[in-house]
Design an enzyme around this catalytic site. Structure first.
Site, PDB file in Angstrom:
ATOM      1  N   ASN A  55       0.841  -1.185  -0.112  1.00 49.28           N
ATOM      2  CA  ASN A  55       0.022  -0.015   0.126  1.00 49.28           C
ATOM      3  C   ASN A  55       0.909   0.986   0.017  1.00 49.28           C
ATOM      4  O   ASN A  55       1.305   1.578   1.064  1.00 49.28           O
ATOM      5  CB  ASN A  55      -0.898  -0.173   1.255  1.00 49.28           C
ATOM      6  CG  ASN A  55      -1.682   1.133   1.378  1.00 49.28           C
ATOM      7  OD1 ASN A  55      -1.881   2.013   0.383  1.00 49.28           O
ATOM      8  ND2 ASN A  55      -2.369   1.480   2.595  1.00 49.28           N
ATOM      9  N   TRP A  56       1.090   1.889  -1.289  1.00 51.17           N
ATOM     10  CA  TRP A  56       2.162   2.998  -1.152  1.00 51.17           C
ATOM     11  C   TRP A  56       1.591   4.298  -0.663  1.00 51.17           C
ATOM     12  O   TRP A  56       2.184   5.224  -0.458  1.00 51.17           O
ATOM     13  CB  TRP A  56       2.411   3.214  -2.521  1.00 51.17           C
ATOM     14  CG  TRP A  56       3.174   2.098  -3.368  1.00 51.17           C
ATOM     15  CD1 TRP A  56       3.514   0.844  -2.751  1.00 51.17           C
ATOM     16  CD2 TRP A  56       3.839   2.154  -4.615  1.00 51.17           C
ATOM     17  NE1 TRP A  56       4.530   0.159  -3.697  1.00 51.17           N
ATOM     18  CE2 TRP A  56       4.670   0.840  -4.770  1.00 51.17           C
ATOM     19  CE3 TRP A  56       4.221   3.027  -5.625  1.00 51.17           C
ATOM     20  CZ2 TRP A  56       5.480   0.523  -5.895  1.00 51.17           C
ATOM     21  CZ3 TRP A  56       4.697   2.734  -6.652  1.00 51.17           C
ATOM     22  CH2 TRP A  56       5.608   1.660  -6.866  1.00 51.17           C
ATOM     23  N   LYS A  57       0.299   4.169  -0.515  1.00 58.11           N
ATOM     24  CA  LYS A  57      -0.404   5.508   0.133  1.00 58.11           C
ATOM     25  C   LYS A  57      -0.210   6.543  -0.921  1.00 58.11           C
ATOM     26  O   LYS A  57       0.081   6.664  -2.032  1.00 58.11           O
ATOM     27  CB  LYS A  57       0.000   5.660   1.582  1.00 58.11           C
ATOM     28  CG  LYS A  57      -0.004   4.579   2.313  1.00 58.11           C
ATOM     29  CD  LYS A  57       0.037   4.600   3.819  1.00 58.11           C
ATOM     30  CE  LYS A  57      -0.153   3.292   4.611  1.00 58.11           C
ATOM     31  NZ  LYS A  57      -0.324   3.365   5.891  1.00 58.11           N
ATOM     32  N   HIS A 113      -9.849   1.362   4.232  1.00 58.34           N
ATOM     33  CA  HIS A 113      -8.557   1.557   5.039  1.00 58.34           C
ATOM     34  C   HIS A 113      -8.689   2.421   6.274  1.00 58.34           C
ATOM     35  O   HIS A 113      -9.415   3.455   6.233  1.00 58.34           O
ATOM     36  CB  HIS A 113      -7.062   2.131   4.145  1.00 58.34           C
ATOM     37  CG  HIS A 113      -5.938   1.872   4.868  1.00 58.34           C
ATOM     38  ND1 HIS A 113      -5.678   2.839   5.833  1.00 58.34           N
ATOM     39  CD2 HIS A 113      -5.092   0.850   4.854  1.00 58.34           C
ATOM     40  CE1 HIS A 113      -4.097   2.650   6.250  1.00 58.34           C
ATOM     41  NE2 HIS A 113      -4.008   1.534   5.639  1.00 58.34           N
ATOM     42  N   GLU A 144      -7.225   4.861   7.418  1.00 58.64           N
ATOM     43  CA  GLU A 144      -6.794   6.162   7.250  1.00 58.64           C
ATOM     44  C   GLU A 144      -7.951   6.884   6.250  1.00 58.64           C
ATOM     45  O   GLU A 144      -8.256   7.826   6.659  1.00 58.64           O
ATOM     46  CB  GLU A 144      -5.485   6.162   6.410  1.00 58.64           C
ATOM     47  CG  GLU A 144      -4.365   5.987   7.267  1.00 58.64           C
ATOM     48  CD  GLU A 144      -3.159   5.577   6.660  1.00 58.64           C
ATOM     49  OE1 GLU A 144      -3.016   5.612   5.289  1.00 58.64           O
ATOM     50  OE2 GLU A 144      -2.128   5.060   7.147  1.00 58.64           O
ATOM     51  N   GLU A 163      -6.205  -5.033   9.818  1.00 54.71           N
ATOM     52  CA  GLU A 163      -5.238  -4.077  10.371  1.00 54.71           C
ATOM     53  C   GLU A 163      -5.493  -3.452  11.667  1.00 54.71           C
ATOM     54  O   GLU A 163      -6.538  -2.334  11.842  1.00 54.71           O
ATOM     55  CB  GLU A 163      -5.133  -3.014   9.060  1.00 54.71           C
ATOM     56  CG  GLU A 163      -4.617  -3.748   7.831  1.00 54.71           C
ATOM     57  CD  GLU A 163      -3.980  -2.665   7.026  1.00 54.71           C
ATOM     58  OE1 GLU A 163      -2.889  -3.036   6.396  1.00 54.71           O
ATOM     59  OE2 GLU A 163      -4.592  -1.587   6.818  1.00 54.71           O
ATOM     60  N   GLY A 180       1.888   2.125  10.747  1.00 54.63           N
ATOM     61  CA  GLY A 180       2.758   3.123  10.608  1.00 54.63           C
ATOM     62  C   GLY A 180       3.259   3.620  12.199  1.00 54.63           C
ATOM     63  O   GLY A 180       3.938   4.468  12.235  1.00 54.63           O
ATOM     64  N   SER A 221       2.754  -2.160  10.482  1.00 54.09           N
ATOM     65  CA  SER A 221       4.026  -2.589  10.596  1.00 54.09           C
ATOM     66  C   SER A 221       4.603  -3.941  10.496  1.00 54.09           C
ATOM     67  O   SER A 221       5.611  -4.286  10.782  1.00 54.09           O
ATOM     68  CB  SER A 221       4.269  -1.983  12.083  1.00 54.09           C
ATOM     69  OG  SER A 221       3.973  -0.794  12.236  1.00 54.09           O
ATOM     70  N   GLY A 240       4.632   1.061   5.001  1.00 56.48           N
ATOM     71  CA  GLY A 240       6.020   1.817   4.888  1.00 56.48           C
ATOM     72  C   GLY A 240       7.098   0.758   4.265  1.00 56.48           C
ATOM     73  O   GLY A 240       7.942   1.085   3.407  1.00 56.48           O
TER      74      GLY A 240
HETATM   75  P1  PGA Z   1       2.314   0.452   7.547  1.00 58.57           P
HETATM   76  O1  PGA Z   1       0.682   0.105   7.005  1.00 58.57           O
HETATM   77  O2  PGA Z   1       2.872  -1.238   7.069  1.00 58.57           O
HETATM   78  O3  PGA Z   1       3.330   1.272   7.346  1.00 58.57           O
HETATM   79  O4  PGA Z   1       2.018  -0.132   9.022  1.00 58.57           O
HETATM   80  C1  PGA Z   1       0.082  -0.871   6.803  1.00 58.57           C
HETATM   81  C2  PGA Z   1      -1.374  -0.309   6.122  1.00 58.57           C
HETATM   82  O5  PGA Z   1      -1.560   0.893   6.292  1.00 58.57           O
HETATM   83  O6  PGA Z   1      -1.763  -0.923   5.262  1.00 58.57           O
END
Ligand code: PGA
Length: 255
Positions: free
Chosen positions: A13-15, A98, A100, A170, A176, A216, A238
């Protein structure tokens, strides 16, 4: 993982990272790390990088995904992108719900459900994200929270649709933050999700659904998480932006 029953999927997931040109550079680094098979690799890139990414992976098995989709087919929804638009550009997957998006963009269980249906009708595989906040885990209501998210995300979706869906567990507190769920916590939650899906669709369908862990996941902890029976892959933020780390995670999923 249980490869006899379901696909192992490692998704990045490159966001909101990487311009099209920078996406191409990173994909060129990732391509050689994916040879060997045994797991599906998906790169969920920003909308603006989709066309470049689809072209960059065209002679590989890597799949490209988006990070959101609107639930209406077309119309006066300024700034939104439909499932048909994603399909035509070549996206095979789309992340839905997600944390976010739930936190910053008003995503609800109801809109997650509508987006999931829109993706399925366009023939795009939805990666439906669920997970509890830290305060919910501390209040010992993880099971209720995740069960409710699953029930509402899949409302009105039949077993054939469910079988085409991927779920990502998640925990919000692990995204993150560098704080990973222990492999036991990840297994317990992924098993809980599978049990909920079995209650809705029967054991065979539930056993065929890929359930990823996200939060993470990195080069150091991926192998232990993926060794768990009900953890069928990862949704990686990340660490998916660093080809070396992402490559280690892919290798861990191929074993
Ligand atoms: P992260 O993000 O690996 O940076 O914790 C995971 C995600 O948001 O899908």
């Amino acid at each position: 993982m249980n490869r006899d029953l379901r696909k192992t999927i490692i998704a990045g997931n490159w966001k909101m990272n990487k311009t099209p040109a920078k996406s191409k550079l990173l994909i060129d680094e990732i391509i050689p790390l994916c040879s060997g098979g045994g797991c599906e690799v998906v790169l969920c890139v920003p909308f603006t990088s989709l066309a470049t990414a689809v072209d960059a992976v065209k002679s590989t098995d890597i799949k490209i995904g988006a990070q959101n989709v609107h639930f209406e087919a077309s119309g006066a929804y300024t700034g939104e992108i439909s499932a048909a638009m994603l399909k035509e550009v070549g996206a095979g997957y789309v992340i839905i719900g997600h944390s976010e998006r739930r936190q910053y963009f008003g995503e609800t269980d109801e809109t997650v459900n509508k987006r999931t249906k829109a993706a399925l009708s366009a023939g795009i595989i939805p990666i439906v994200c669920v997970g509890e906040h830290l305060w919910e885990r501390e209040a010992d209501i993880t099971e209720e929270v995740v069960s409710k998210q699953i029930k509402l995300a899949f409302a009105g979706i039949d077993a054939a649709g469910a079988a085409k869906t991927v779920v990502a567990y998640e925990p919000v507190w692990a995204i993150g933050t560098g704080k990973t769920a222990t492999s036991e916590q990840a297994q317990d939650a992924c098993k809980l999700i599978r049990d909920r899906l079995a209650a809705l669709y029967g054991k065979d369908t539930a056993d065929s659904i890929t359930i990823q862990y996200g939060g993470s996941m990195n080069a150091a902890n991926a192998a232990e998480l993926l060794a768990k029976e009900d953890v069928d892959g990862g949704l990686i933020g990340g660490a998916s932006l660093k080809s070396e780390d992402f490559g280690v995670i892919i290798k861990a999923a191929m074993i």
